[in-house]
Design an enzyme around this catalytic site. Structure first.
Site, PDB file in Angstrom:
ATOM      1  CB  SER A   1      37.206 -52.140-115.674  1.00  0.00           C
ATOM      2  OG  SER A   1      37.566 -52.162-114.444  1.00  0.00           O
TER       3      SER A   1
ATOM      4  CG  HIS B   1      41.089 -54.624-110.677  1.00  0.00           C
ATOM      5  ND1 HIS B   1      39.830 -54.365-111.603  1.00  0.00           N
ATOM      6  CD2 HIS B   1      41.927 -53.848-111.320  1.00  0.00           C
ATOM      7  CE1 HIS B   1      40.019 -53.415-112.201  1.00  0.00           C
ATOM      8  NE2 HIS B   1      41.212 -52.956-112.045  1.00  0.00           N
TER       9      HIS B   1
ATOM     10  CE  LYS C   1      38.561 -40.413-115.996  1.00  0.00           C
ATOM     11  NZ  LYS C   1      39.498 -41.513-115.596  1.00  0.00           N
TER      12      LYS C   1
END
Ligand code: ADP
Length: 165
Positions: free
Chosen positions: A130, A17, A41
């Site tokens: 991630s 990222h 989520k």
């Protein structure tokens, strides 16, 4: 002033990222990294959206034209509010492309002035997500090749608390 938005879950931010952020930041006057909160989520992440924002802020503090924010709204609408003309997306593999192309087309339908710019991942981060970071943290692996140094302790502490409780 050209503003772009780099949206994502960033749970947590990775070196992949950060690589996209640095490369995109030189292309625009302002880059807003936005933690998108998906109501379904929100309770399933490792970090809360506010904690993700705090970790990203720490990592980008030396990049003067990068801002960090959080939104639970529709991305096309958020972009309009921020007067942003471009969404930035990182592409790791062809599998990312299918989904991202669909989202780019939907976002342009909702906001015709909004373009999506795809940046190819640096070869050394193509494998990185991630989820991989969380899996590594779960087994106590060294995270220094995966995430910025200044957030490693936070990830390990959060994972230890999660596994302990
Ligand atoms: P993930 O949970 O898969 O890491 P995010 O939703 O946090 O995904 O990712 C936000 C954006 O960053 C997406 O455009 C995604 O394709 C991109 N991205 C994620 N990891 C990388 C990487 N290693 N290299 C380049 N782009 C990436």
């Amino acid at each position: 002033m050209k503003t772009a938005i780099y949206p994502g879950s960033f749970d947590p931010i990775t070196l992949g990222h950060l690589n996209i952020i640095k490369r995109a930041a030189v292309c625009f006057d302002k880059l807003v990294v936005c933690v998108m909160v998906n109501s379904e989520k929100v309770n399933r992440g490792l970090f809360t959206p506010e904690e993700r924002v705090e970790l990203i802020r720490r990592v980008v503090q030396k990049l003067p034209n990068v801002e960090v924010d959080c939104s639970s709204g529709l991305l096309a609408e958020y972009a309009r509010q921020k007067k942003a003309c471009t969404l930035v997306k990182g592409l790791r593999a062809v599998s990312d492309y299918e989904n991202e192309l669909q989202m780019a087309l939907i976002n342009r339908k909702l906001n015709p002035r909004l373009e999506t710019m795809f940046l190819p991942s640096s070869a050394k981060y193509t494998y990185l997500s991630s989820s991989v970071v969380k899996e590594m943290a779960r087994y106590g692996s060294d995270l220094s090749d995966f995430v910025p140094r200044e957030i490693i302790d936070d990830i390990n502490a959060k994972m230890a608390a999660k596994l302990g409780g």
